[in-house]
Design a protein around this motif. Structure first.
Motif, PDB file in Angstrom:
ATOM      1  N   LEU A   5      -4.992  61.772 -10.598  1.00 41.45           N
ATOM      2  CA  LEU A   5      -5.103  60.691 -11.589  1.00 41.45           C
ATOM      3  C   LEU A   5      -4.799  61.239 -12.974  1.00 41.45           C
ATOM      4  O   LEU A   5      -5.223  62.338 -13.320  1.00 41.45           O
ATOM      5  N   VAL A   6      -4.068  60.493 -13.718  1.00 40.01           N
ATOM      6  CA  VAL A   6      -3.773  60.854 -15.092  1.00 40.01           C
ATOM      7  C   VAL A   6      -4.322  59.735 -15.967  1.00 40.01           C
ATOM      8  O   VAL A   6      -4.105  58.555 -15.697  1.00 40.01           O
ATOM      9  N   ARG A   7      -5.034  60.063 -17.000  1.00 47.26           N
ATOM     10  CA  ARG A   7      -5.569  59.065 -17.918  1.00 47.26           C
ATOM     11  C   ARG A   7      -4.727  59.074 -19.179  1.00 47.26           C
ATOM     12  O   ARG A   7      -4.385  60.130 -19.703  1.00 47.26           O
ATOM     13  N   PHE A   8      -4.350  57.907 -19.612  1.00 53.88           N
ATOM     14  CA  PHE A   8      -3.621  57.800 -20.866  1.00 53.88           C
ATOM     15  C   PHE A   8      -4.065  56.545 -21.576  1.00 53.88           C
ATOM     16  O   PHE A   8      -4.746  55.704 -21.019  1.00 53.88           O
ATOM     17  N   CYS A   9      -3.692  56.428 -22.798  1.00 46.74           N
ATOM     18  CA  CYS A   9      -4.092  55.309 -23.642  1.00 46.74           C
ATOM     19  C   CYS A   9      -2.839  54.586 -24.103  1.00 46.74           C
ATOM     20  O   CYS A   9      -1.890  55.214 -24.566  1.00 46.74           O
ATOM     21  N   VAL A  10      -2.842  53.274 -23.974  1.00 43.80           N
ATOM     22  CA  VAL A  10      -1.723  52.470 -24.453  1.00 43.80           C
ATOM     23  C   VAL A  10      -2.104  51.962 -25.838  1.00 43.80           C
ATOM     24  O   VAL A  10      -3.129  51.303 -26.010  1.00 43.80           O
ATOM     25  N   ILE A  11      -1.308  52.289 -26.807  1.00 37.06           N
ATOM     26  CA  ILE A  11      -1.565  51.864 -28.180  1.00 37.06           C
ATOM     27  C   ILE A  11      -0.804  50.576 -28.430  1.00 37.06           C
ATOM     28  O   ILE A  11       0.414  50.518 -28.288  1.00 37.06           O
ATOM     29  N   MET A  12      -1.554  49.532 -28.793  1.00 40.77           N
ATOM     30  CA  MET A  12      -0.961  48.230 -29.084  1.00 40.77           C
ATOM     31  C   MET A  12      -1.100  47.970 -30.582  1.00 40.77           C
ATOM     32  O   MET A  12      -2.105  48.359 -31.177  1.00 40.77           O
ATOM     33  N   PRO A  13      -0.140  47.332 -31.176  1.00 41.69           N
ATOM     34  CA  PRO A  13      -0.285  47.025 -32.600  1.00 41.69           C
ATOM     35  C   PRO A  13      -1.404  46.011 -32.810  1.00 41.69           C
ATOM     36  O   PRO A  13      -1.598  45.107 -32.001  1.00 41.69           O
ATOM     37  N   ARG A  14      -2.154  46.195 -33.868  1.00 43.69           N
ATOM     38  CA  ARG A  14      -3.204  45.230 -34.204  1.00 43.69           C
ATOM     39  C   ARG A  14      -2.533  44.026 -34.850  1.00 43.69           C
ATOM     40  O   ARG A  14      -1.688  44.173 -35.721  1.00 43.69           O
ATOM     41  N   VAL A  15      -2.915  42.865 -34.410  1.00 36.31           N
ATOM     42  CA  VAL A  15      -2.362  41.640 -34.964  1.00 36.31           C
ATOM     43  C   VAL A  15      -3.280  41.161 -36.078  1.00 36.31           C
ATOM     44  O   VAL A  15      -4.453  40.878 -35.841  1.00 36.31           O
ATOM     45  N   GLU A  16      -2.749  41.109 -37.279  1.00 39.94           N
ATOM     46  CA  GLU A  16      -3.535  40.637 -38.410  1.00 39.94           C
ATOM     47  C   GLU A  16      -3.589  39.109 -38.361  1.00 39.94           C
ATOM     48  O   GLU A  16      -2.551  38.445 -38.346  1.00 39.94           O
ATOM     49  N   ARG A  17      -4.773  38.576 -38.296  1.00 36.97           N
ATOM     50  CA  ARG A  17      -4.949  37.127 -38.303  1.00 36.97           C
ATOM     51  C   ARG A  17      -4.964  36.648 -39.744  1.00 36.97           C
ATOM     52  O   ARG A  17      -5.461  37.333 -40.642  1.00 36.97           O
ATOM     53  N   GLN A  18      -4.378  35.469 -39.956  1.00 42.00           N
ATOM     54  CA  GLN A  18      -4.325  34.902 -41.295  1.00 42.00           C
ATOM     55  C   GLN A  18      -4.941  33.514 -41.267  1.00 42.00           C
ATOM     56  O   GLN A  18      -4.592  32.689 -40.420  1.00 42.00           O
ATOM     57  N   LEU A  19      -5.852  33.280 -42.195  1.00 43.85           N
ATOM     58  CA  LEU A  19      -6.521  31.992 -42.315  1.00 43.85           C
ATOM     59  C   LEU A  19      -6.219  31.420 -43.689  1.00 43.85           C
ATOM     60  O   LEU A  19      -6.105  32.165 -44.666  1.00 43.85           O
ATOM     61  N   LEU A  20      -6.112  30.110 -43.743  1.00 44.03           N
ATOM     62  CA  LEU A  20      -5.931  29.407 -45.017  1.00 44.03           C
ATOM     63  C   LEU A  20      -7.181  28.587 -45.272  1.00 44.03           C
ATOM     64  O   LEU A  20      -7.550  27.742 -44.461  1.00 44.03           O
ATOM     65  N   LEU A  21      -7.843  28.856 -46.404  1.00 43.32           N
ATOM     66  CA  LEU A  21      -9.043  28.143 -46.817  1.00 43.32           C
ATOM     67  C   LEU A  21      -8.669  27.256 -47.992  1.00 43.32           C
ATOM     68  O   LEU A  21      -8.123  27.743 -48.982  1.00 43.32           O
ATOM     69  N   VAL A  22      -8.953  25.958 -47.873  1.00 46.38           N
ATOM     70  CA  VAL A  22      -8.547  25.003 -48.902  1.00 46.38           C
ATOM     71  C   VAL A  22      -9.774  24.261 -49.423  1.00 46.38           C
ATOM     72  O   VAL A  22     -10.473  23.585 -48.663  1.00 46.38           O
ATOM     73  N   ASP A  23     -10.029  24.391 -50.714  1.00 45.10           N
ATOM     74  CA  ASP A  23     -11.151  23.688 -51.348  1.00 45.10           C
ATOM     75  C   ASP A  23     -10.928  23.709 -52.844  1.00 45.10           C
ATOM     76  O   ASP A  23     -10.465  24.718 -53.386  1.00 45.10           O
ATOM     77  N   ASP A  24     -11.249  22.624 -53.501  1.00 44.52           N
ATOM     78  CA  ASP A  24     -11.057  22.565 -54.953  1.00 44.52           C
ATOM     79  C   ASP A  24     -12.201  23.242 -55.713  1.00 44.52           C
ATOM     80  O   ASP A  24     -12.107  23.443 -56.919  1.00 44.52           O
ATOM     81  N   VAL A  63       0.093  31.152 -40.765  1.00 46.60           N
ATOM     82  CA  VAL A  63      -1.362  31.248 -40.636  1.00 46.60           C
ATOM     83  C   VAL A  63      -1.789  30.841 -39.230  1.00 46.60           C
ATOM     84  O   VAL A  63      -1.094  30.099 -38.535  1.00 46.60           O
ATOM     85  N   ASP A  64      -2.950  31.360 -38.831  1.00 46.09           N
ATOM     86  CA  ASP A  64      -3.487  31.105 -37.498  1.00 46.09           C
ATOM     87  C   ASP A  64      -4.509  29.972 -37.484  1.00 46.09           C
ATOM     88  O   ASP A  64      -4.815  29.434 -36.423  1.00 46.09           O
ATOM     89  N   LEU A  65      -5.064  29.632 -38.645  1.00 45.77           N
ATOM     90  CA  LEU A  65      -6.087  28.597 -38.735  1.00 45.77           C
ATOM     91  C   LEU A  65      -6.161  28.091 -40.171  1.00 45.77           C
ATOM     92  O   LEU A  65      -6.045  28.879 -41.108  1.00 45.77           O
ATOM     93  N   ILE A  66      -6.371  26.779 -40.305  1.00 39.69           N
ATOM     94  CA  ILE A  66      -6.570  26.162 -41.621  1.00 39.69           C
ATOM     95  C   ILE A  66      -7.952  25.530 -41.638  1.00 39.69           C
ATOM     96  O   ILE A  66      -8.291  24.747 -40.753  1.00 39.69           O
ATOM     97  N   LEU A  67      -8.742  25.875 -42.658  1.00 36.90           N
ATOM     98  CA  LEU A  67     -10.028  25.227 -42.914  1.00 36.90           C
ATOM     99  C   LEU A  67      -9.877  24.501 -44.236  1.00 36.90           C
ATOM    100  O   LEU A  67      -9.609  25.128 -45.260  1.00 36.90           O
ATOM    101  N   SER A  68     -10.037  23.173 -44.214  1.00 34.81           N
ATOM    102  CA  SER A  68      -9.800  22.405 -45.431  1.00 34.81           C
ATOM    103  C   SER A  68     -10.936  21.440 -45.738  1.00 34.81           C
ATOM    104  O   SER A  68     -11.423  20.732 -44.850  1.00 34.81           O
ATOM    105  N   ASP A  69     -11.305  21.414 -46.997  1.00 36.28           N
ATOM    106  CA  ASP A  69     -12.231  20.403 -47.483  1.00 36.28           C
ATOM    107  C   ASP A  69     -11.546  19.042 -47.354  1.00 36.28           C
ATOM    108  O   ASP A  69     -10.311  18.951 -47.405  1.00 36.28           O
ATOM    109  N   VAL A  70     -12.334  17.999 -47.199  1.00 32.91           N
ATOM    110  CA  VAL A  70     -11.768  16.649 -47.121  1.00 32.91           C
ATOM    111  C   VAL A  70     -11.547  16.094 -48.523  1.00 32.91           C
ATOM    112  O   VAL A  70     -10.465  15.612 -48.850  1.00 32.91           O
ATOM    113  N   ARG A  71     -12.553  16.172 -49.363  1.00 34.91           N
ATOM    114  CA  ARG A  71     -12.510  15.521 -50.677  1.00 34.91           C
ATOM    115  C   ARG A  71     -12.079  16.487 -51.766  1.00 34.91           C
ATOM    116  O   ARG A  71     -12.814  17.403 -52.125  1.00 34.91           O
ATOM    117  N   MET A  72     -10.860  16.239 -52.281  1.00 37.75           N
ATOM    118  CA  MET A  72     -10.330  17.046 -53.377  1.00 37.75           C
ATOM    119  C   MET A  72      -9.628  16.096 -54.347  1.00 37.75           C
ATOM    120  O   MET A  72      -9.123  15.061 -53.932  1.00 37.75           O
TER     121      MET A  72
END
Length: 153
Positions: A5-24, A63-72
């Motif tokens: 048996l041989v043990r090795f590690c597979v290195i995967m790129p980290r995916v940066e998540r992006q969120l958009l926050l919207v509020d006045d 972006v991966d997700l949008i969080l938005s206020d309703v009243r602006m």
């Protein structure tokens, strides 16, 4: 390890998540950032003070997700929702609407309106810990940095 048996590690790129926050309200944006940052330390949090600024960020960033206020003042979260859902490049982005409410009845009415308009969810502000955990379920998981694998030789 067993012979052969041989043990090795597979290195995967980290995916940066992006969120958009919207509020006045800058204090609302800062509070949401303060609560999300420890939960998503590798995420990039974009902030917008209104719908026009949010649409500009969406034109320039994926972006991966949008969080938005309703009243602006410039426009409301439903206008942002309509703009996102009518754009084929953006329509699949989960969009969650948030709003301060005076009663459970008002929260239910806004939730119903949000769901009918195509929002993925609605939560009253301030977000409870339970609601925040539910928001996180809309963010696709980032790939692990390393995944140990054993292979027989």
């Amino acid at each position: 390890l067993e012979p052969g048996l041989v043990r090795f590690c597979v290195i995967m790129p980290r995916v940066e998540r992006q969120l958009l926050l919207v509020d006045d309200q800058p204090a609302q944006l800062a509070g949401l950032q303060d609560r999300l940052t420890p939960l998503l330390p590798a995420a990039r949090l974009h902030t917008a003070g209104g719908v026009a600024q949010a649409l500009q960020i969406l034109a320039d960033s994926a972006v991966d997700l949008i969080l938005s206020d309703v009243r602006m003042p410039d426009s409301d979260g439903f206008a942002l929702l309509d703009a996102v859902r009518s754009n084929s490049r953006l329509e699949q982005i989960p969009l969650i609407l948030l709003s301060a409410v005076a009663s459970d009845e008002e929260a239910q009415a806004l939730r119903l309106r949000a769901m009918r308009a195509g929002a993925d969810d609605f939560f009253p502000k301030p977000l409870t810990d339970q609601a925040l955990q539910q928001v996180l379920t809309y963010i696709p998981d980032a790939l692990p940095v390393a995944s140990p694998v054993a292979e027989r030789t």
